[in-house]
Design a protein around this motif. Structure first.
Motif, PDB file in Angstrom:
ATOM      1  N   LYS A  27      19.885 -16.088  -8.734  1.00 50.89           N
ATOM      2  CA  LYS A  27      19.409 -17.028  -9.756  1.00 50.89           C
ATOM      3  C   LYS A  27      20.029 -18.414  -9.604  1.00 50.89           C
ATOM      4  O   LYS A  27      19.637 -19.349 -10.297  1.00 50.89           O
ATOM      5  CB  LYS A  27      19.745 -16.486 -11.149  1.00 50.89           C
ATOM      6  CG  LYS A  27      18.861 -15.324 -11.550  1.00 50.89           C
ATOM      7  CD  LYS A  27      19.242 -14.798 -12.905  1.00 50.89           C
ATOM      8  CE  LYS A  27      18.372 -13.582 -13.234  1.00 50.89           C
ATOM      9  NZ  LYS A  27      18.867 -12.848 -14.395  1.00 50.89           N
ATOM     10  N   ILE A  52      22.786 -12.220  -9.950  1.00 55.73           N
ATOM     11  CA  ILE A  52      23.280 -13.518 -10.430  1.00 55.73           C
ATOM     12  C   ILE A  52      23.166 -14.552  -9.310  1.00 55.73           C
ATOM     13  O   ILE A  52      22.694 -15.673  -9.503  1.00 55.73           O
ATOM     14  CB  ILE A  52      24.761 -13.389 -10.879  1.00 55.73           C
ATOM     15  CG1 ILE A  52      24.873 -12.475 -12.101  1.00 55.73           C
ATOM     16  CG2 ILE A  52      25.373 -14.762 -11.155  1.00 55.73           C
ATOM     17  CD1 ILE A  52      24.284 -13.016 -13.370  1.00 55.73           C
ATOM     18  N   GLU A  83      24.178 -12.247 -23.399  1.00 59.29           N
ATOM     19  CA  GLU A  83      22.827 -11.952 -23.881  1.00 59.29           C
ATOM     20  C   GLU A  83      22.541 -10.457 -23.871  1.00 59.29           C
ATOM     21  O   GLU A  83      21.675  -9.981 -24.588  1.00 59.29           O
ATOM     22  CB  GLU A  83      21.785 -12.676 -23.027  1.00 59.29           C
ATOM     23  CG  GLU A  83      21.746 -14.168 -23.327  1.00 59.29           C
ATOM     24  CD  GLU A  83      20.889 -14.914 -22.334  1.00 59.29           C
ATOM     25  OE1 GLU A  83      20.292 -14.277 -21.453  1.00 59.29           O
ATOM     26  OE2 GLU A  83      20.814 -16.153 -22.460  1.00 59.29           O
ATOM     27  N   ALA A  84      23.265  -9.740 -23.015  1.00 61.38           N
ATOM     28  CA  ALA A  84      22.984  -8.298 -22.865  1.00 61.38           C
ATOM     29  C   ALA A  84      23.435  -7.514 -24.104  1.00 61.38           C
ATOM     30  O   ALA A  84      24.331  -7.889 -24.801  1.00 61.38           O
ATOM     31  CB  ALA A  84      23.699  -7.777 -21.629  1.00 61.38           C
ATOM     32  N   GLU A 144      24.441  -6.008  -9.823  1.00 62.35           N
ATOM     33  CA  GLU A 144      24.043  -7.098 -10.722  1.00 62.35           C
ATOM     34  C   GLU A 144      24.582  -8.438 -10.247  1.00 62.35           C
ATOM     35  O   GLU A 144      24.026  -9.484 -10.543  1.00 62.35           O
ATOM     36  CB  GLU A 144      24.587  -6.837 -12.130  1.00 62.35           C
ATOM     37  CG  GLU A 144      23.890  -5.719 -12.877  1.00 62.35           C
ATOM     38  CD  GLU A 144      24.536  -5.498 -14.231  1.00 62.35           C
ATOM     39  OE1 GLU A 144      24.618  -6.459 -15.003  1.00 62.35           O
ATOM     40  OE2 GLU A 144      25.003  -4.372 -14.483  1.00 62.35           O
ATOM     41  N   LYS A 155      34.916 -13.902 -17.108  1.00 59.24           N
ATOM     42  CA  LYS A 155      34.695 -15.019 -16.184  1.00 59.24           C
ATOM     43  C   LYS A 155      35.879 -15.167 -15.217  1.00 59.24           C
ATOM     44  O   LYS A 155      35.707 -15.397 -14.031  1.00 59.24           O
ATOM     45  CB  LYS A 155      34.502 -16.275 -17.014  1.00 59.24           C
ATOM     46  CG  LYS A 155      34.112 -17.489 -16.241  1.00 59.24           C
ATOM     47  CD  LYS A 155      33.847 -18.610 -17.193  1.00 59.24           C
ATOM     48  CE  LYS A 155      33.543 -19.884 -16.461  1.00 59.24           C
ATOM     49  NZ  LYS A 155      33.234 -20.971 -17.381  1.00 59.24           N
ATOM     50  N   LEU A 195      26.878 -18.301 -15.276  1.00 57.19           N
ATOM     51  CA  LEU A 195      25.647 -17.514 -15.394  1.00 57.19           C
ATOM     52  C   LEU A 195      25.986 -16.055 -15.736  1.00 57.19           C
ATOM     53  O   LEU A 195      25.318 -15.414 -16.543  1.00 57.19           O
ATOM     54  CB  LEU A 195      24.876 -17.605 -14.071  1.00 57.19           C
ATOM     55  CG  LEU A 195      23.392 -17.323 -14.092  1.00 57.19           C
ATOM     56  CD1 LEU A 195      22.663 -18.162 -15.107  1.00 57.19           C
ATOM     57  CD2 LEU A 195      22.804 -17.587 -12.699  1.00 57.19           C
ATOM     58  N   TRP A 196      27.020 -15.577 -15.108  1.00 51.36           N
ATOM     59  CA  TRP A 196      27.459 -14.199 -15.355  1.00 51.36           C
ATOM     60  C   TRP A 196      27.825 -14.031 -16.832  1.00 51.36           C
ATOM     61  O   TRP A 196      27.384 -13.090 -17.500  1.00 51.36           O
ATOM     62  CB  TRP A 196      28.645 -13.890 -14.442  1.00 51.36           C
ATOM     63  CG  TRP A 196      29.272 -12.551 -14.698  1.00 51.36           C
ATOM     64  CD1 TRP A 196      30.384 -12.292 -15.444  1.00 51.36           C
ATOM     65  CD2 TRP A 196      28.798 -11.286 -14.235  1.00 51.36           C
ATOM     66  NE1 TRP A 196      30.644 -10.960 -15.462  1.00 51.36           N
ATOM     67  CE2 TRP A 196      29.681 -10.305 -14.721  1.00 51.36           C
ATOM     68  CE3 TRP A 196      27.726 -10.886 -13.440  1.00 51.36           C
ATOM     69  CZ2 TRP A 196      29.527  -8.951 -14.457  1.00 51.36           C
ATOM     70  CZ3 TRP A 196      27.568  -9.537 -13.173  1.00 51.36           C
ATOM     71  CH2 TRP A 196      28.465  -8.577 -13.681  1.00 51.36           C
ATOM     72  N   GLU A 197      28.631 -14.968 -17.323  1.00 52.11           N
ATOM     73  CA  GLU A 197      29.055 -14.912 -18.730  1.00 52.11           C
ATOM     74  C   GLU A 197      27.855 -14.964 -19.657  1.00 52.11           C
ATOM     75  O   GLU A 197      27.765 -14.220 -20.635  1.00 52.11           O
ATOM     76  CB  GLU A 197      29.977 -16.102 -19.036  1.00 52.11           C
ATOM     77  CG  GLU A 197      31.334 -16.007 -18.396  1.00 52.11           C
ATOM     78  CD  GLU A 197      32.196 -14.932 -19.052  1.00 52.11           C
ATOM     79  OE1 GLU A 197      32.317 -14.960 -20.279  1.00 52.11           O
ATOM     80  OE2 GLU A 197      32.706 -14.060 -18.329  1.00 52.11           O
ATOM     81  N   LYS A 198      26.928 -15.847 -19.320  1.00 56.02           N
ATOM     82  CA  LYS A 198      25.739 -16.026 -20.156  1.00 56.02           C
ATOM     83  C   LYS A 198      24.921 -14.739 -20.207  1.00 56.02           C
ATOM     84  O   LYS A 198      24.508 -14.290 -21.269  1.00 56.02           O
ATOM     85  CB  LYS A 198      24.898 -17.172 -19.586  1.00 56.02           C
ATOM     86  CG  LYS A 198      23.793 -17.653 -20.497  1.00 56.02           C
ATOM     87  CD  LYS A 198      23.038 -18.784 -19.845  1.00 56.02           C
ATOM     88  CE  LYS A 198      21.707 -18.989 -20.552  1.00 56.02           C
ATOM     89  NZ  LYS A 198      20.780 -19.775 -19.785  1.00 56.02           N
ATOM     90  N   GLU A 199      24.724 -14.157 -19.041  1.00 53.90           N
ATOM     91  CA  GLU A 199      23.902 -12.940 -18.977  1.00 53.90           C
ATOM     92  C   GLU A 199      24.603 -11.783 -19.689  1.00 53.90           C
ATOM     93  O   GLU A 199      23.954 -10.972 -20.330  1.00 53.90           O
ATOM     94  CB  GLU A 199      23.625 -12.576 -17.519  1.00 53.90           C
ATOM     95  CG  GLU A 199      22.933 -13.677 -16.764  1.00 53.90           C
ATOM     96  CD  GLU A 199      21.533 -13.296 -16.320  1.00 53.90           C
ATOM     97  OE1 GLU A 199      21.332 -12.129 -16.012  1.00 53.90           O
ATOM     98  OE2 GLU A 199      20.656 -14.199 -16.297  1.00 53.90           O
ATOM     99  N   ARG A 200      25.921 -11.736 -19.556  1.00 54.32           N
ATOM    100  CA  ARG A 200      26.657 -10.676 -20.238  1.00 54.32           C
ATOM    101  C   ARG A 200      26.581 -10.862 -21.743  1.00 54.32           C
ATOM    102  O   ARG A 200      26.467  -9.907 -22.498  1.00 54.32           O
ATOM    103  CB  ARG A 200      28.136 -10.669 -19.827  1.00 54.32           C
ATOM    104  CG  ARG A 200      28.375 -10.532 -18.350  1.00 54.32           C
ATOM    105  CD  ARG A 200      27.839  -9.275 -17.748  1.00 54.32           C
ATOM    106  NE  ARG A 200      28.573  -8.085 -18.136  1.00 54.32           N
ATOM    107  CZ  ARG A 200      28.233  -6.837 -17.779  1.00 54.32           C
ATOM    108  NH1 ARG A 200      27.143  -6.646 -17.060  1.00 54.32           N
ATOM    109  NH2 ARG A 200      28.948  -5.797 -18.151  1.00 54.32           N
TER     110      ARG A 200
END
Lengths: 492, 178
Positions: free
Chosen positions: B123, B120, B177-178, B116, A3, B170-175
């Motif tokens: 979204k 993000i 979940e990946a 990617e 982040k 959002l980036w952290e979340k998607e990472r």
């Protein structure tokens, strides 16, 4: 990449898409369009010469109007005030604008007394309370209390013992609304909405219930009166309480409510369907009647109106009072509307404006009047593309941006003005525009809305922004100025 | 960059071509990021240049030509959004909001998106993807952002900060979940 690591400027510097989607075909279409527009513009310029001549002829006509030649054709407004009962006597007070709220329990209002044979003889009196409405937007223009007329609705002595009258005062116009309510109930709140809607609420203090819930649940015992002029709400209400209009309402795109246990007690409409009345009871198995209500609607070129009064009840204690209250509603097609006191109409923002309005008609005059109210407006600049860039039934728009503070100018706060030169036409166009449903689209909360006003021959769209995060900031001075234009009788 | 029309009393349709060649892609890309619809981006990009032609006489050179065109494009989109509800009711089916349309957009993004990170951005809520794109990709200054969005400079700074924060979340979340 974590982040903390993300450098958005660096990451987003490259193009988002591999190929260029703005194709040569699109470029050709643009060029064809602008060439076609250029041809039309040249034609319009040629026609402009003819229009200038037309405008000169109209100006001549206007000069005749100003010189008084057409005076005999001007409509003279009727007298606005009614007789004022003397102070400390029934039906209000001579010093109407000093009507003391603490005197609510001692001030009484007289009604003709209804006898057992159906005739009337003498009078009965009931307590009169004052409920000052709150304005959802804008500032109060007057605290003057309207002068009450002689009441004509007859009450029996028994009914008089059960009831009180409540005078709701509108601080924006000085108008009033008389409603009946059970004697022991408390006026809770009255609100004048942004578009002029009216709501008033009364509760039985012994059974206040939960105001957030409608039946089933815990509504307590309360009386709600509402008046709305929104095309969508009116259509939805008509569809809900007048089953033969249900299809019509749904075709307009407005949902019809379904209340299980709702039974119509009476219903009628005039021949053309432009006005109607319905009375209903809402029953719940095992509980009997839990709400009694009445709805009145009218639809005409000037405006749509829906008035509704509903009493939620527990048990039968107030059944008779409810019947009287709803009959009073039926007799008046809603609350009994009281015109503002003469002193109030003078206090309204029309004195100076009326004088000026006699001299001028047009958007510039409206702009000056708004400026007098402290609303600075400037024309579109540079790349400010008009919000509403199409004619309204043939009338071109002029768009102005609010210039409240150059450091904090919100260029989204604007007025789009259409000068129809006739209040009837303006009202009709405003109604048509307002009837279009406007709501969030595609699940995205729209952040700029047009609010529609008509007055003095103008239709004005007031664009103001806001969202669930940032509330709408609404300036109602525009409404006051337009109302004043209406009352000044300047438009042909 | 100087164009032949600069200095002329009025421009012709032919003068528009080099402007579209230079900025057409930028305008279309911005509109896609705003609308998330190719069909709308196609229509609004063309409208933007038609508008630009019509109002070029009012362009005072205070902002760059690209910024000026992006402002027009943005106004076109907001104007469309305001009027779309009317079209939606009076012309059922006008809005390209079908499953087929959605899957076509997904296919387009899968094939065309360059990174990617842009996925993000797409979204994010409108107001965040708008400011982030204008600042990070189109290099608008804070003053230009404020002018374009119709807000104060301090409000633009705050909104941009929030946009970056949201995008990072959002980036952290998607990472994750990946």
């Amino acid at each position: 990449m974590t982040k903390k690591d993300i450098d958005w400027e660096k990451e987003l510097k490259p193009k988002p898409f591999r190929k260029n989607s703005f194709t040569p075909q699109m470029m050709r279409k643009v060029e064809q369009q602008v060439k076609a527009d250029s041809g039309r513009a040249a034609l319009l310029r040629r026609r402009a010469g003819v229009l200038v001549l037309g405008a000169a002829l109209l100006a001549g006509g206007f000069a005749a109007e100003r010189s008084g030649v057409l005076e005999g054709l001007r409509q003279i407004p009727p007298e606005s005030s009614v007789g004022v009962p003397p102070a400390s006597q029934p039906n209000g007070t001579a010093e109407s604008h000093t009507f003391p709220e603490e005197a609510a329990q001692t001030t009484r209002i007289e009604f003709p007394e209804k006898k057992a044979d159906g005739g009337t003889a003498g009078t009965v009196s009931i307590p009169l309370r004052l409920l000052r409405a709150e304005l959802a937007i804008g500032e109060a223009q007057t605290d003057s209390i309207p002068e009450l007329p002689d009441m004509t609705f007859a009450l029996t002595a028994k009914e008089a013992e059960m009831l009180q009258a409540v005078l709701v005062q509108r601080p924006d116009t000085g108008e009033g609304y008389v409603l009946l309510a059970p004697r022991s109930w408390t006026p809770e709140r009255a609100v004048i909405g942004a578009n002029g809607s009216v709501s008033a609420e009364f509760i039985n203090p012994d059974k206040a219930g939960n105001p957030e819930q409608r039946n089933p649940g815990d509504p307590g015992e309360r009386l709600r009166y509402t008046e709305t002029f929104s095309g969508g709400s009116v259509a939805s209400g008509i569809g809900t309480y007048f089953p033969d209009r249900q299809t019509w309402a749904e075709r307009q795109g407005f949902p019809v409510q379904t209340y299980e246990g709702l039974a119509l007690r009476s219903q009628y409409a005039n021949e053309d369907g432009e006005a109607g009345f319905a009375r209903y009871d809402w029953t719940r198995q095992g509980d009997g009647v839990v709400a009694s209500g009445a709805v009145y609607y009218s639809q005409n070129p000037q405006n749509d109106t829906l008035r509704q009064l509903e009493m939620s009840l527990e048990g039968t204690a107030y059944g008779e009072a409810a019947d009287s209250i709803l009959r009073f509603f039926e007799a008046n097609q809603g609350a009994q509307r009281i015109r503002p006191a003469a002193s109030a109409t003078q206090a309204l923002p029309q004195g100076k404006e009326q004088e000026a309005a006699e001299d001028s008609i047009g958007i510039e005059a409206l702009r000056e009047r708004l400026a007098e109210k402290g609303l600075r407006l400037t024309g579109l600049q540079d790349a400010d593309v008009p919000f509403y860039d199409q004619p309204m039934n043939g009338v071109e728009a002029e768009e102005l941006i609010f210039d409240r503070d150059s450091r904090n100018a919100e260029r989204s706060e604007r007025l789009t003005l259409f000068d129809f030169g006739s209040r009837d036409r303006a009202a009709e166009e405003a109604k048509k525009f307002a009837q279009e449903p406007r709501s969030a689209e595609n699940g995205i909360q729209a952040d700029i809305y047009p609010h529609v006003f008509a007055g003095g021959g103008f239709v004005v769209l007031y664009w103001t922004s806001g969202s669930h995060e940032r509330p709408f900031v609404y300036d109602n001075k525009i409404n006051g100025v337009l109302r004043a234009l209406d009352q000044s009788e300047v438009q042909p | 960059m100087a164009y032949e029309w600069q200095g002329k009393v009025s421009m012709t349709a032919d003068d528009l071509e080099p402007i579209m060649e230079t900025y057409g892609e930028d305008v279309w890309n911005f509109l896609y990021i705003m609308t998330r619809s190719r069909e709308l981006a196609d229509d609004l990009a063309q409208e933007t240049f038609i508008r630009a032609y019509k109002y070029l006489g009012t362009y005072r050179g205070e902002a760059s030509l690209k910024s000026w065109l992006l402002r027009i494009a943005r106004n076109r989109w907001y104007s469309y959004r305001r009027l779309a509800f009317v079209r939606k009711v009076t012309l059922p089916g006008f809005m390209p909001e079908t499953n087929t349309a959605e899957s076509a957009e997904t296919e387009f993004l899968r094939e065309e998106l360059t990174s990617e990170v842009w996925a993000i951005v797409l979204k994010l809520p409108l107001k965040y993807r708008e400011i982030l794109t204008l600042q990070a990709h189109y290099a608008m200054t804070m003053e230009e952002l404020a002018g374009t969005l119709g807000i104060t400079v301090s409000a633009a700074k705050t909104r941009l900060q929030r946009a970056r924060g949201k995008a990072s979340e959002l980036w952290e979340k998607e990472r994750g979940e990946a």
